[in-house]
Motif scaffolding. Structure first.
Motif, mmCIF file in Angstrom:
data_model
loop_
_atom_site.group_PDB
_atom_site.id
_atom_site.type_symbol
_atom_site.label_atom_id
_atom_site.label_comp_id
_atom_site.label_asym_id
_atom_site.label_seq_id
_atom_site.Cartn_x
_atom_site.Cartn_y
_atom_site.Cartn_z
ATOM 1 N N GLY A 369 0.779 -1.230 0.000
ATOM 2 C CA GLY A 369 0.000 0.000 0.000
ATOM 3 C C GLY A 369 0.810 1.279 0.000
ATOM 4 N N ARG A 370 2.142 1.191 -0.104
ATOM 5 C CA ARG A 370 2.946 2.413 -0.130
ATOM 6 C C ARG A 370 4.019 2.313 -1.201
ATOM 7 N N TRP A 371 4.418 3.477 -1.710
ATOM 8 C CA TRP A 371 5.415 3.529 -2.768
ATOM 9 C C TRP A 371 6.813 3.317 -2.181
ATOM 10 N N LEU A 372 7.533 2.367 -2.764
ATOM 11 C CA LEU A 372 8.929 2.124 -2.395
ATOM 12 C C LEU A 372 9.786 2.280 -3.640
ATOM 13 N N TYR A 373 10.946 2.923 -3.495
ATOM 14 C CA TYR A 373 11.874 3.104 -4.609
ATOM 15 C C TYR A 373 12.923 1.999 -4.520
ATOM 16 N N ALA A 592 22.516 12.720 -2.091
ATOM 17 C CA ALA A 592 21.600 13.738 -2.612
ATOM 18 C C ALA A 592 20.370 13.088 -3.226
ATOM 19 N N LEU A 593 20.579 12.058 -4.051
ATOM 20 C CA LEU A 593 19.424 11.446 -4.708
ATOM 21 C C LEU A 593 18.570 10.671 -3.711
ATOM 22 N N ALA A 594 19.191 10.035 -2.714
ATOM 23 C CA ALA A 594 18.405 9.339 -1.692
ATOM 24 C C ALA A 594 17.533 10.321 -0.917
ATOM 25 N N GLY A 595 18.100 11.493 -0.603
ATOM 26 C CA GLY A 595 17.291 12.522 0.046
ATOM 27 C C GLY A 595 16.161 12.998 -0.842
ATOM 28 N N TYR A 596 16.435 13.098 -2.137
ATOM 29 C CA TYR A 596 15.410 13.514 -3.106
ATOM 30 C C TYR A 596 14.284 12.485 -3.170
ATOM 31 N N ILE A 597 14.641 11.192 -3.165
ATOM 32 C CA ILE A 597 13.624 10.133 -3.188
ATOM 33 C C ILE A 597 12.750 10.214 -1.932
ATOM 34 N N ASP A 598 13.380 10.416 -0.764
ATOM 35 C CA ASP A 598 12.611 10.557 0.474
ATOM 36 C C ASP A 598 11.700 11.783 0.420
ATOM 37 N N GLN A 603 4.634 12.571 -1.466
ATOM 38 C CA GLN A 603 3.767 13.443 -2.254
ATOM 39 C C GLN A 603 3.538 12.940 -3.676
ATOM 40 N N LEU A 604 3.906 11.691 -3.957
ATOM 41 C CA LEU A 604 3.837 11.212 -5.332
ATOM 42 C C LEU A 604 2.423 11.265 -5.908
ATOM 43 N N ASP A 605 1.455 10.705 -5.203
ATOM 44 C CA ASP A 605 0.108 10.607 -5.756
ATOM 45 C C ASP A 605 -0.525 11.978 -5.985
ATOM 46 N N PHE A 607 1.235 14.812 -6.251
ATOM 47 C CA PHE A 607 2.195 15.655 -6.949
ATOM 48 C C PHE A 607 2.033 15.584 -8.472
ATOM 49 N N THR A 608 1.642 14.423 -8.971
ATOM 50 C CA THR A 608 1.671 14.176 -10.403
ATOM 51 C C THR A 608 0.811 15.130 -11.222
ATOM 52 N N PRO A 609 -0.456 15.393 -10.883
ATOM 53 C CA PRO A 609 -1.244 16.344 -11.687
ATOM 54 C C PRO A 609 -0.610 17.732 -11.737
ATOM 55 N N GLU A 610 -0.038 18.169 -10.632
ATOM 56 C CA GLU A 610 0.620 19.475 -10.606
ATOM 57 C C GLU A 610 1.828 19.500 -11.538
ATOM 58 N N LEU A 611 2.597 18.420 -11.549
ATOM 59 C CA LEU A 611 3.764 18.359 -12.428
ATOM 60 C C LEU A 611 3.349 18.382 -13.890
ATOM 61 N N ARG A 612 2.296 17.689 -14.226
ATOM 62 C CA ARG A 612 1.852 17.664 -15.623
ATOM 63 C C ARG A 612 1.387 19.036 -16.079
ATOM 64 N N GLU A 613 0.737 19.768 -15.197
ATOM 65 C CA GLU A 613 0.312 21.130 -15.550
ATOM 66 C C GLU A 613 1.521 22.034 -15.741
ATOM 67 N N THR A 614 2.516 21.905 -14.866
ATOM 68 C CA THR A 614 3.739 22.695 -15.031
ATOM 69 C C THR A 614 4.431 22.357 -16.336
ATOM 70 N N TRP A 615 4.432 21.081 -16.706
ATOM 71 C CA TRP A 615 5.038 20.666 -17.967
ATOM 72 C C TRP A 615 4.311 21.308 -19.152
ATOM 73 N N ARG A 616 2.993 21.345 -19.103
ATOM 74 C CA ARG A 616 2.233 21.966 -20.195
ATOM 75 C C ARG A 616 2.574 23.444 -20.338
ATOM 76 N N GLN A 617 2.751 24.109 -19.215
ATOM 77 C CA GLN A 617 3.111 25.527 -19.270
ATOM 78 C C GLN A 617 4.491 25.717 -19.897
ATOM 79 N N HIS A 618 5.451 24.876 -19.519
ATOM 80 C CA HIS A 618 6.780 24.949 -20.130
ATOM 81 C C HIS A 618 6.706 24.675 -21.632
ATOM 82 N N ARG A 619 5.889 23.717 -22.012
ATOM 83 C CA ARG A 619 5.787 23.379 -23.433
ATOM 84 C C ARG A 619 5.279 24.564 -24.245
ATOM 85 N N GLU A 620 4.335 25.294 -23.693
ATOM 86 C CA GLU A 620 3.829 26.481 -24.395
ATOM 87 C C GLU A 620 4.932 27.515 -24.582
#
Length: 813
Positions: A369-373, A592-598, A603-605, A607-620
């Motif tokens: 039930g939880r995300w593991l890297y 550094a990357l281990a801290g980034y993963i933590d 916030q993964l679940d 976080f994703t819609p927000e990231l996709r919206e930011t990506w669309r703005q960059h694409r424009e």
């Protein structure tokens, strides 16, 4: 710490009194104590602490029953935990410590677990607890084999009555029956008189343990248990009645009945000159399918031992692995069915099998039930990565993450930002492949000696210990090997090294075809379908990470370039001192990357819609200067990677807001520059551009010619006609000539006539007919012909418009 009410209730359900708990030091342990004594940094729940006293002088420790058990390597909750590296000591209550060790006149019970042990002691019996049915066996650190633990040596067994009392579900569990039999054999070898006590099931067939039995019978519990002890049985080999197989003289064989009646006797018939056991059953989950492997220990009759032989489940039944692993001296007797009998015997004898469920890929996986890297450095779940992929290993408890992030940011200075920005962005973008579906690749292109591989390894060190000589992939690998590599390396950077021109034309074409297949798979996030022998489809293996290619060139083709961002590497622009300094500290980058993963995990679940919206703005923002629709998408992903890095660095205090704004500004400008350069590369690979440029070169060289439209002799290698303004090309002749020309120069031109016409029309290079066709009907020398009508200036950009090409070599005289 006193016992919490819910812990006290748990223990009282086993019939334990407050006095027993107090004398034995049973207490509730807060989460911080659990973490400290288990030597774990990750969050654990509080639990009940059972103090253990070591018999072998290795030091005392505690075992804990946790309120919220973590998920174990087999995917099931671990209710009880001991410190990492602690031997599985026997549990002996302090009140009976010396008596149990030395008094052989007193009968001794062996049962499972601390609560059952204390319940038996409270009822007036001498009892030792096993932390698990196999805990009396440990793994020898030198031989790697399972052996009885040293604690058994500190207890007096000779001529002592010992009763093994396991749970009532023993008959349903072959592994526990085998454990009981092997424990009984071990104690008998030490001189004990061993019997086994069978507890009856509870109401409705419910499993009953020793503590449950005593509670169920209340005041009569002790008497009922003594009655069962009087009825105790001799230990019985659980396999003896189920099969005819035996081991004798170091050989596998079976017992065969010879003769009849009173003269009948059993003789041993050998099947193979070795004995073997499956000691581990590994299930490897790669996210698409679960592959099973067996680990086999084998011993030949001459005494030679082979351990840790790994055999796939598919190969095991054939027994072909025996000679492959053990050599010619390992023999299975001739005869129909002998191999199948040996296989069955090995399975029958393999009752003490460790079951291991391992994940055979990196990256995110939802477990319990939880995300593991997943990476090779995890210990809470099993990750099985073969070398060199086991280099992908992060620290489980990162230290001084802000300092490591500052080192990561310092990598921007090892070269021009047009080079370092996309590499740093890729590092922090790759862990989100699972959620963002990244469909592009980076390509570091530069002449030999430009340090492409060195730079790739430097940035890849965020994920583990890498050098330029230990990069995970190579363009020399086969297509299938690269496909499997990119499937296994999920949510990480995967480097394919050294795409370079080859002297041999055939080798060059094969490598180009391989690269086109891999880059196209990256761009489409698709795998290659395959059919099994039974005509069912195998599971596809699409790429699941972010590919970085290094090489002296890129494979030709506009569609390939559109799926790839080319980053040029020039050694003269690199700061070699900064690279050397960074290489001396690469061991800090995984922090550094281990801290980034933590930082990402909670916030993964959301976080994703927000990231996709930011990506669309960059694409424009990047779409205004795009030569191809895919280029602004790639640039937007890389800008998002820099956004993630700056947000993370600012959140953990590794950099100020001002510093991160400056990085973001430089990144945007660097990506714009990269997009412009790459756009020019894409335009150069446009079918129309390739077609026109090739024709222009061939006309200049005289390998093809254009005849005059108004008459005259037809020259050799004619592909059409011309007048003062236009060239009138014979469609098939021009296309075949271009294809032949490119093949001879190690290139290719895979476009159909329709594709060429559409590309030329899109370029505005064709004069269409009145009927709208791309090949207008033009009267040439009194005869109507379908041609490609193209302005002459497009076939010779350096000539003044209107030149009749009369001075070109190869035209008619």
């Amino acid at each position: 710490m006193a016992l919490e009410p819910h812990h006290l209730e748990d223990l009282r359900q086993s019939g334990l009194s407050d006095e027993t708990l107090d004398v034995c030091g049973i207490r509730s342990a807060p989460e911080k104590d659990v973490r400290r004594k288990l030597r774990r940094r990750k969050k654990l729940s509080p639990g009940i602490e059972f103090p253990y006293t070591a018999l072998n002088g290795e030091g005392d420790f505690s075992r804990f029953k946790l309120d919220d058990p973590p998920v174990g390597k087999n995917g099931r909750p671990c209710k009880y935990l001991s410190p990492v590296g602690a031997p599985n000591h026997l549990y002996i209550a302090p009140t009976l410590y010396r008596e149990i060790l030395n008094d052989v006149t007193r009968d001794l019970l062996l049962t499972e677990g601390e609560k059952k042990t204390l319940a038996a002691i409270q009822a007036g019996f001498a009892c030792i607890g096993l932390a698990g049915v196999w805990c009396w066996r440990g793994k020898n650190s030198q031989t790697g084999h399972s052996e009885p633990i040293p604690d058994l040596d500190h207890i007096a067994w000779k001529r002592r009555n010992v009763y093994i009392v396991f749970d009532s579900d023993l008959a349903e569990n072959a592994g526990v029956r085998r454990a009981e039999w092997m424990l009984a054999q071990e104690l008998q070898r030490r001189g004990a008189i061993v019997r086994v006590v069978r507890l009856p099931d509870g109401a409705g067939g419910q499993k009953v343990g020793l503590d449950d039995f005593l509670v169920l019978h209340g005041d009569r519990g002790s008497d009922e248990l003594r009655r069962l002890i009087q009825e105790a049985q001799n230990p019985e080999d659980p396999t003896s009645a189920d099969h005819p197989y035996r081991e004798q003289g170091g050989c596998i064989g079976y017992m065969k009945l010879i003769g009849r009646g009173d003269n009948a006797t059993e003789v041993f018939v050998p099947l193979a000159n070795f004995v073997a056991r499956v000691v581990e059953d590994r299930a490897l989950d790669d996210g698409a399918e679960v592959r099973r492997h067996f680990v086999v220990d084998m011993k030949l009759s001459d005494g030679r031992r082979l351990s840790q032989i790994e055999v796939s489940a598919a190969q095991f039944a054939s027994m072909s692995w025996v000679v492959r692993e053990a050599g010619v001296k390992a023999r299975i007797v001739a005869g129909q069915g002998a191999q199948d009998r040996v296989r069955e015997a090995i399975q029958v004898f393999s009752t003490d099998v460790r079951e291991l469920y391992a994940y055979a890929h990196t990256g995110w996986r939802k477990i319990g039930g939880r995300w593991l890297y997943l990476h090779a450095g995890r210990t809470d779940v099993q990750v099985a990565l073969e070398p060199p992929l086991n280099r992908y290993a992060l620290p489980e408890a990162p230290e001084d993450v802000p300092a490591a992030v500052r080192l990561s940011m310092a990598l921007l200075k090892v070269g021009p930002v047009e080079l370092t920005i996309p590499l740093l962005a890729a590092v922090y973008l790759a862990p989100l492949c699972e959620f963002l579906h990244l469909d592009f690749a980076l390509a570091l292109v530069g002449k030999t000696g430009s340090l492409k591989s060195t730079l790739s390894a430097l940035f890849l060190c965020h994920y583990g210990n890498f050098e330029r000589t230990s990069l995970p992939g190579s363009w020399e690998s086969t297509d299938n090997a690269l496909e499997r590599l990119l499937f296994t390396l999920k949510d990480v950077i995967a480097v394919a090294d050294d795409y370079a021109p080859r002297a041999d034309v055939g080798t060059q074409r094969r490598q180009a075809a391989r690269a086109q297949r891999i880059f196209r798979a990256m761009g489409n996030l698709s795998g290659r379908s395959r059919m099994r022998a039974d005509r069912s489809l195998e599971q596809e293996h699409p790429p699941r990470g972010l590919l970085i290619s290094t090489g002296e060139d890129l494979p030709p083709g506009q569609s390939i370039l559109a799926r790839t961002l080319c980053v040029e590497v020039n050694r003269d622009q690199l700061d070699l001192v900064a690279i050397s300094n960074a290489q001396s500290q690469t061991h800090l980058l995984p922090q550094a990357l281990a801290g980034y993963i933590d930082w990402l995990a909670p916030q993964l679940d959301e976080f994703t819609p927000e990231l996709r919206e930011t990506w669309r703005q960059h694409r424009e923002r990047f779409s205004q200067q795009a030569a191809h629709l895919r280029i602004p998408e790639i640039l937007a992903y890389l800008a998002l990677g820099i956004d993630l890095f700056t947000s993370f660095a600012q959140d953990i205090g590794a950099a100020t807001e001002g510093e991160m704004k400056e990085v973001a500004t430089r990144a945007h400008q660097a990506l714009l520059t990269l997009g412009e350069k790459h756009g020019r590369r894409v335009r150069e690979e446009d079918p129309a551009e390739v077609f026109l440029t090739s024709l222009s070169s061939m006309l200049a060289q005289g390998t093809v010619t254009l005849a005059r439209r108004d008459g005259g002799d037809d020259p050799l290698n004619k592909i059409g006609w011309r007048d003062t303004d236009y060239a009138y090309l014979i469609p098939d002749a021009a296309r075949h000539a271009v294809g032949r020309y490119l093949r001879e120069s190690d290139g290719h031109f895979p476009y159909s006539a329709r594709a060429i016409n559409e590309a030329l029309n899109g370029r505005g290079a064709l004069v269409k007919g009145t009927d709208g066709r791309s090949t207008p009907l033009v009267k040439i020398r009194g005869k109507g012909r379908r041609v490609l009508q193209i302005p002459l200036r497009l076939l010779d950009p350096d000539e003044d418009e209107g030149d009749d090409l009369g001075n070109w070599k190869g035209t008619d005289k």
